[in-house]
Design an enzyme around this catalytic site. Structure first.
Site, mmCIF file in Angstrom:
data_model
loop_
_atom_site.group_PDB
_atom_site.id
_atom_site.type_symbol
_atom_site.label_atom_id
_atom_site.label_comp_id
_atom_site.label_asym_id
_atom_site.label_seq_id
_atom_site.Cartn_x
_atom_site.Cartn_y
_atom_site.Cartn_z
ATOM 1 N N THR A 21 -59.566 16.361 5.368
ATOM 2 C CA THR A 21 -59.307 15.459 4.241
ATOM 3 C C THR A 21 -59.428 16.169 2.904
ATOM 4 O OG1 THR A 21 -60.020 13.501 5.472
ATOM 5 C CG2 THR A 21 -60.149 13.381 3.066
ATOM 6 N N THR A 98 -64.094 15.850 8.217
ATOM 7 C CA THR A 98 -65.408 15.306 8.551
ATOM 8 C C THR A 98 -65.461 14.641 9.922
ATOM 9 O OG1 THR A 98 -64.915 13.209 7.426
ATOM 10 C CG2 THR A 98 -65.991 14.937 6.124
#
Length: 345
Positions: A21, A98
């Site tokens: 991300t 993540t």
């Protein structure tokens, strides 16, 4: 414990990026984000980085979503980290998605043997969103990787200015920038004003001496999470049709390590063929050994040949079992490795 001394001398930190991300931009046609930014582009967006006096060596290692990383990628990453350490790096920052940070960090911690800290970070908000957290997390990660306070800490995770041990860290929320916590222990420390402020001593690490051995390809370790009303059918299907393609199994049981009674028989049959590790699906706390005695209790399952997983989460127990099997460990060594996990403290 006091804050870190201010007289650091030009530490060298390697930054290895894997995508995620933090590195995503929007597709003009669809608006959906995907990994695209390079390591240099990521670092250019971090205010105050040059003022830290840290010499950075930057490398694009992969450019993938965290969910698409493989254990082969992590083996290659470990090799790259070892090369950076041998070349004089004082620390390494790994930047990734993540989704899998808690697993990546633990796997790297199993392999990492030098004293330099390996710091894994990422972001919950991509650069196209208001208040992206990537630059702040990168800044804190570089501070942590360059800190003498973290020498010997192995692999840690740094997000939201908090430092977490690889063994205890978990992602507890799908979107919050405060998603990462260490249930039962709390963070190791904090990054503030360009320094590391420890809360505790160095973390307890799972030691199984798993680096440097020849790795066997094709090892498959499955994870079965028990649920209310589980009748054992999934495990029976594994026994009947795919057990020869499964080399190990981790069971995520209820509470302190319990399963429904119909699950007991197939687990016992599996444990006679492959290593089966018993963990808790709760996310914190240990599997017990000798408290409950009903069919499907932890005491019952351990007496039938299952291996106690200590306080490792199912995901981390799976990685440890996978590495043990991939490096040729047999059942007595596997059992001893998990027993060592249970002797923490």
């Amino acid at each position: 414990m006091a804050a870190e001394p201010a007289d650091r001398r030009d530490p060298r930190v390697a930054v290895l990026t894997l995508g995620g991300t933090i590195a995503m931009i929007a597709d003009p046609a669809t608006g959906a984000v995907r990994p695209a930014l390079s390591a240099h582009q990521l670092l250019e967006a971090v205010p105050g980085l040059t003022a830290l006096g840290v010499s950075l060596r930057v490398r694009d290692f992969r450019n993938l979503p965290g969910a698409s990383l493989s254990l082969a990628d992590l083996d290659g990453l470990h090799t790259a980290i070892e090369a950076e350490s041998a070349d004089g790096a004082d620390g390494v920052v790994v930047v990734q998605g993540t989704d899998t940070i808690e697993e990546t960090a633990f796997y790297l911690d199993l392999l990492h043997r030098s004293d330099i800290p390996v710091v894994v970070t990422g972001a919950l908000r991509n650069p196209t969103q208001p208040g992206p957290d990537g630059p702040a997390n990168l800044y804190a990660a570089v501070v942590a990787a360059s800190s003498a306070r973290l020498r010997g800490a192995g692999c840690v995770v740094v997000l939201g200015d908090e430092i977490h041990a690889a063994r205890t860290v978990t992602k507890g929320h799908s979107t919050s920038p405060a998603a990462f916590t260490s249930p039962g222990s709390g963070p190791l420390g904090l990054v503030a004003e360009g320094r590391v402020w420890p809360h505790h001593g160095l973390p307890y690490r799972t030691s199984a001496r798993l680096a440097g051995d020849v790795v066997r390809e094709g090892v498959r370790v499955l994870l079965h999470t028990v649920t209310l009303g589980d009748d054992g059918l999934a495990l029976e299907l594994l026994l009947d049709g795919a057990a020869d393609r499964c080399h190990g199994l981790v069971v995520a049981g209820f509470g302190v390590g319990h399963v429904p009674e119909p699950v007991v028989a197939p687990l016992e049959r599996l444990a006679a063929r492959i290593p089966v590790v018993l963990t808790s699906r709760t996310g914190a706390g240990p599997v017990l050994a000798a408290t409950y005695g009903f069919p499907g209790s932890e005491r019952d399952l351990l007496s039938r040949g299952l291996i106690r997983g200590g306080d490792l989460t199912p995901y981390k127990a799976r990685l440890l079992l996978h590495r043990l099997l991939a490096t040729g460990r047999q059942l007595p060594e596997i059992t001893a490795a998990f027993e060592a996990v249970g002797r923490r403290g």
